[in-house]
Design an enzyme around this catalytic site. Sequence first.
Site, PDB file in Angstrom:
ATOM      1  N   PRO A  34       0.834  -1.208   0.000  1.00  0.00           N
ATOM      2  CA  PRO A  34       0.000   0.000   0.000  1.00  0.00           C
ATOM      3  C   PRO A  34       0.865   1.253   0.000  1.00  0.00           C
ATOM      4  O   PRO A  34       1.791   1.366   0.805  1.00  0.00           O
ATOM      5  CB  PRO A  34      -0.798  -0.122   1.301  1.00  0.00           C
ATOM      6  N   GLN A 111      -6.850  -1.199   1.877  1.00  0.00           N
ATOM      7  CA  GLN A 111      -6.302  -0.948   3.205  1.00  0.00           C
ATOM      8  C   GLN A 111      -7.191   0.091   3.894  1.00  0.00           C
ATOM      9  O   GLN A 111      -7.379   1.200   3.373  1.00  0.00           O
ATOM     10  CB  GLN A 111      -4.873  -0.433   3.145  1.00  0.00           C
ATOM     11  N   HIS A 179      -5.003  -1.019   8.787  1.00  0.00           N
ATOM     12  CA  HIS A 179      -3.728  -0.310   8.945  1.00  0.00           C
ATOM     13  C   HIS A 179      -3.481  -0.059  10.429  1.00  0.00           C
ATOM     14  O   HIS A 179      -4.038   0.854  11.027  1.00  0.00           O
ATOM     15  CB  HIS A 179      -3.775   0.999   8.177  1.00  0.00           C
ATOM     16  N   GLY A 180      -2.604  -0.868  11.012  1.00  0.00           N
ATOM     17  CA  GLY A 180      -2.249  -0.703  12.416  1.00  0.00           C
ATOM     18  C   GLY A 180      -0.786  -0.367  12.599  1.00  0.00           C
ATOM     19  O   GLY A 180      -0.201  -0.710  13.634  1.00  0.00           O
ATOM     20  N   ALA A 181      -0.196   0.326  11.619  1.00  0.00           N
ATOM     21  CA  ALA A 181       1.252   0.562  11.611  1.00  0.00           C
ATOM     22  C   ALA A 181       1.591   2.049  11.578  1.00  0.00           C
ATOM     23  O   ALA A 181       0.719   2.914  11.499  1.00  0.00           O
ATOM     24  CB  ALA A 181       1.877  -0.138  10.392  1.00  0.00           C
ATOM     25  N   HIS A 182       2.879   2.337  11.682  1.00  0.00           N
ATOM     26  CA  HIS A 182       3.502   3.618  11.314  1.00  0.00           C
ATOM     27  C   HIS A 182       3.047   4.825  12.115  1.00  0.00           C
ATOM     28  O   HIS A 182       3.147   5.965  11.664  1.00  0.00           O
ATOM     29  CB  HIS A 182       3.290   3.904   9.810  1.00  0.00           C
ATOM     30  N   TYR A 184      -0.104   5.532  13.167  1.00  0.00           N
ATOM     31  CA  TYR A 184      -1.487   5.975  12.964  1.00  0.00           C
ATOM     32  C   TYR A 184      -2.377   5.427  14.093  1.00  0.00           C
ATOM     33  O   TYR A 184      -1.887   4.841  15.053  1.00  0.00           O
ATOM     34  CB  TYR A 184      -1.962   5.561  11.573  1.00  0.00           C
TER      35      TYR A 184
END
Length: 375
Positions: A34, A111, A179-182, A184
């Site tokens: 993504p 995503q 999206h459970g990363a970075h 956020y």
Amino acid sequence: MTVTASPASRAAEILSRPVTLNGLTVPNRIVMAPMTRQFSPGGLPGEDVASYYARRAAAGVGLIVTEGTYVGHESAGSSDRVPRFHGEEQLAGWAKVAESVHAAGGRVVPQLWHIGMVRRQGEPPYADAPAVGPSGIGADGTEGAGKAMTRSDLDEVIGAFAEAASAAERIGFDGVELHGAHGYLLDQFLWAGTNRRTDAYGGDAVARTRFAAEIVAAVREKVSPEFPVIFRYSQWKQQAYDAKLAETPQELEAILAPLAAAGVDAFHASTRRYWVPEFEGSDLNLAGWTRKLTGRPTITVGSVGLDGDFLGAFAGEGSSVQGLDNLLDRLERDEFDLVAVGRALLQDPQWAAKVLGDRLGELQPYSAAALKTLS
């Protein structure tokens, strides 16, 4: 006499194996990562977006994970050019994306995304919406940068993710990625640096997973049992590259186990460089540890096919082509199951066809100019 496969034919052989994620069979091990493109004015993906993804599917990408798409919550985003996964027009646009990818022979999942405290008030698409997060702490640690979420806020966001997943199945997608990363929203709950709550959603590592696990469970309830749910997570944050959710495999297992139990079918473990070991004393990367600890299929990602990480791309840096031997060795050992490719696929829509077709010599170095067009 023993005949050793050439690097090109070895890549084709290893990457061409199909893999199953719950009820979905992906025809090969190549995933399109993504990547936010901002070519969807009004949050509406048009024909150019559908063609962009279909070109990669036609060239042999097994599974496409779309760019992040905002769920139906006013605080979810910060751009009117990032696509949204709610609204009649927007979902009709996404239905055409799924149809185009399928016509080209690919599989595709959206995503689903909420940026949480990364948002600044006044930004589109809903200028009056506040930034929200577990504790109202900015992603950079700033106190009072937004609103600490109430029980009602939590329920609204959980519902928004579940509704988006239901819509994805209804309009023809093959699964969803959360999206459970970075750094956020979901990651803000998982990470002690931004989650200072004293209720059931904060505290130790297991308590910090509760919000994400409830989203997974709500999504699972809204979609068919065989519909794949992928969860993307990372140790690093955009604002803190050295951040860690877990310092040890035991701590990582405490975070991942509730998510797997809630219904995650596969994990997408985001790293900046896939070849870097995650914990001392083992060569396993983050995807490798995730697979070992959960038993779920995993997707690795991080500068595949290139010699520099993606952060340099935003500073205008290019990257040279890097060999795939290390990646293939790890796949052959079943360290992880799929490989997500980002910038190399931005640069060259034919990347998968070249790798699967014994044409490694035709691969191109990455130029940051690829970020400026939707080719």
